[in-house]
Scaffold this motif. Structure first.
Motif: not given
Length: 462
Positions: A433-436, A402-411
Motif C-alpha cells: 500500500d503506497a501510503l503505508d 502505480t495509482p489505484r485509478s487514473d483519477d485517484a488522489d496523489e499517492g
C-alpha cells in the motif's frame, strides 16, 4: 598477494548475470490486489559472456524482466535485448567489446561497430515499449513476448535513459550527451517526441566539459541539464586510465532553458562539485525552478581521473532552487531528508508539477553502498517519513508507484519492488500500500531464482 585471483564485485553475488531466459507462474503469498492489473517491466545489465578488460556494472548487456499481474496472479518472463552488440557477440560466442565501447579492450573485429546495450531503463510511450541507455537510440521490445524489434530510427543518434513524459501533453522530453564527431564529445541534444510517437525536435548545444549526464530536470515550461564533474575523456581512456572518472576540482553547471525556447537562450547556473544520478521531481513556483534530487558529495562507483579509487559516498535528498527572476546564477541547495538513499520515484501524474509524495530505496545503516535494504515513503507536505526495513541481508530494487485509478488522489495506489532474498539466493515481487509502506508488503510473489541487481523499471497498466 602474488597470484591472487581478484573477482570483479559486479560479476559476483546478486550482481552476477543470470543467462537463462525463463517463463514462470509465481507462487503468491498474501494478496495481490485485484485492481492491480498490468506489467512491471524492469531492466539491468546482464553480460551474456565473460566481459573483456575491466568490466563496469553499467556496461552489461540489457535484460528485461517482466512481472505480469492479472486477477491476483503474477507471471514472470525475462529476455535479453538483442541489440546489434548482443547479436555480434552471440554469433562469435564471446565478448568483443570493452566496457562503454572502450577501444583499448575491444576486439579489432568490433572496432567501430554499434556497442549499445539498452540496459538502463524501459518506458512505454505512444504504443511502444522502449529499452533505453545513455549512448544509443531507443530499442523497441514487443510488450508481451519481449521479442526484440530494433532501434527506433527517427531519433537519429544518442538519447537518454531518462526521458520525461508530460502528463498534460503526452509529449516525451529527452536528451542525449557526449554528442560530437569523437567519443566523449561535449555536445548535448535536447529532444521532444510528440504524443503520437513522432520526433518533432532535436537541437544541440555545447557543455563546459564532457560529463556523464545520467538524468535531467523537466517542468511544465522549463528543462534543465546538469553537467557535473563525472567526466568522460577519450584521451584518458587511450592512455589506459578511466574513460569516466571523478574530477572534484571542476565546478558543477546546470543549463536551464524554456522548453519552447532556443538553445541560444540557455542560462547556466553553477554550484561546487557534486553529483546526481537521479532527481525525484521538479516544478516551478514563484519565478523559481525547484528540484528535489538525490545528491552525492562525489560520484560513487567511479575512480578518480588518475585511476585511484573514488570516494565511498552516499546520496541524500536535497532541494535545488534556481531563481529564474534573480541576478545570481548560484544554485541554492537545502537538505530535505537525512537518510541515505537512491532510486527516487513519485506519482508520475505529477511529473514536472508541484507534488507531495515520494518513495525511494534506502540504506538506514549508512553503509554508503548502492545496495539498499529498505523502502521509504516521504510526505513532503508534513515532512513525515515512514520506512519498511527488509530482513537482514535482503536488498531492494527501485520501488515503482502505480495509482489505484487514473483519477485517484496523489499517492493513492500501490508500490511494487523486486527484492533479493540473500539467504535463499532468489528474488520476490512485492506489493505495498503506497501510503503505508511501514506495515510491509500486502502481497508477495515468489520467484524460483534470483533477478540480478538492475537499474530502473516502470509499470504499464493493462
Amino acid at each position: 598477494m602474488d597470484g591472487e585471483v581478484r573477482i570483479n564485485p559486479y560479476l559476483s553475488g546478486n550482481f552476477a548475470p543470470v543467462r537463462s531466459e525463463d517463463d514462470f507462474d509465481l507462487v503468491v503469498r498474501g494478496e495481490i490486489p485485484k485492481g492491480l492489473r498490468g506489467t512491471l517491466y524492469r531492466t539491468g545489465p546482464n553480460p551474456q559472456f565473460e566481459p573483456r578488460g575491466q568490466y563496469h556494472w553499467f556496461a552489461g548487456d540489457g535484460m528485461i524482466h517482466a512481472f505480469h499481474v492479472e486477477d491476483g496472479k503474477v507471471g514472470y518472463r525475462n529476455r535479453y535485448v538483442r541489440t546489434p552488440k548482443w547479436e555480434l557477440e552471440n554469433a562469435a560466442g564471446q565478448a568483443l567489446f570493452g566496457s562503454f565501447g572502450n577501444p583499448m579492450a575491444t576486439d579489432p573485429s568490433a572496432i567501430g561497430k554499434d556497442s549499445g546495450v539498452a540496459n538502463t531503463n524501459i518506458v512505454w510511450h505512444a504504443g511502444r515499449l522502449l529499452a533505453l541507455e545513455e549512448g544509443h537510440m531507443p530499442f523497441e521490445m514487443e510488450p508481451r513476448t519481449l521479442n526484440s524489434k530494433g532501434y527506433v530510427e527517427p531519433y537519429k543518434g544518442r538519447t537518454t535513459a531518462h526521458p520525461k513524459i508530460d502528463p498534460k501533453t503526452g509529449e516525451m522530453v529527452w536528451f542525449g550527451y557526449g554528442i560530437g564527431p569523437m567519443p566523449f564529445g561535449t555536445g548535448i541534444s535536447y529532444g521532444v517526441t510528440d504524443a503520437g510517437g513522432q520526433v518533432v525536435r532535436r537541437d544541440d548545444f555545447e557543455a563546459p566539459y564532457s560529463s556523464m549526464i545520467h538524468d535531467f530536470l523537466v517542468t511544465e515550461n522549463y528543462v534543465a541539464f546538469p553537467v557535473l564533474p563525472l567526466t568522460g575523456s577519450l584521451e584518458r581512456a587511450m592512455g589506459g586510465l578511466p574513460a569516466f572518472a571523478w574530477e572534484g576540482d571542476k565546478a558543477s553547471y546546470v543549463a536551464v532553458m524554456r522548453r519552447d525556447g532556443d538553445v541560444a537562450s540557455i542560462r547556466w547556473f553553477n554550484a561546487p562539485a557534486r553529483y546526481v544520478f537521479h532527481p525525484m521531481n521538479a516544478w516551478e513556483e514563484g519565478g523559481k525552478l525547484i528540484a528535489d534530487v538525490f545528491e552525492y558529495p562525489a560520484a560513487p562507483l567511479f575512480p578518480n581521473a588518475d585511476g585511484s579509487p573514488g570516494q565511498k559516498t552516499a546520496a541524500r535528498l536535497v532541494r535545488w532552487t534556481f531563481d529564474l527572476a534573480g541576478n545570481s546564477d548560484a544554485i541554492k541547495v537545502e537538505p530535505i531528508d537525512d537518510l541515505d538513499g537512491e532510486f527516487p520515484r513519485f506519482d508520475e501524474r505529477f511529473a514536472g508539477l508541484a507534488y507531495r509524495h515520494g518513495w525511494y530505496a534506502a540504506d538506514p545503516g549508512g553503509a554508503k553502498t548502492i545496495k539498499q535494504n529498505a523502502i521509504a515513503h516521504l510526505d513532503l507536505s508534513t515532512g513525515k517519513r515512514s520506512l519498511y526495513a527488509l530482513p537482514e541481508g535482503d536488498m531492494t530494487s527501485e520501488p515503482v508507484f502505480t495509482p489505484r485509478s487514473d483519477d485517484a488522489d496523489e499517492g493513492d495506489g500501490w508500490l511494487t519492488a523486486v527484492v533479493w532474498r540473500a539467504a535463499e539466493n532468489r528474488s520476490d515481487f512485492l506489493v505495498f500500500d503506497a501510503l503505508d509502506v511501514a506495515k510491509g508488503p500486502i502481497g508477495v510473489a515468489e520467484l524460483p531464482r534470483r533477478v540480478p541487481f538492475g537499474f530502473h523499471g516502470n509499470w504499464v497498466a493493462e
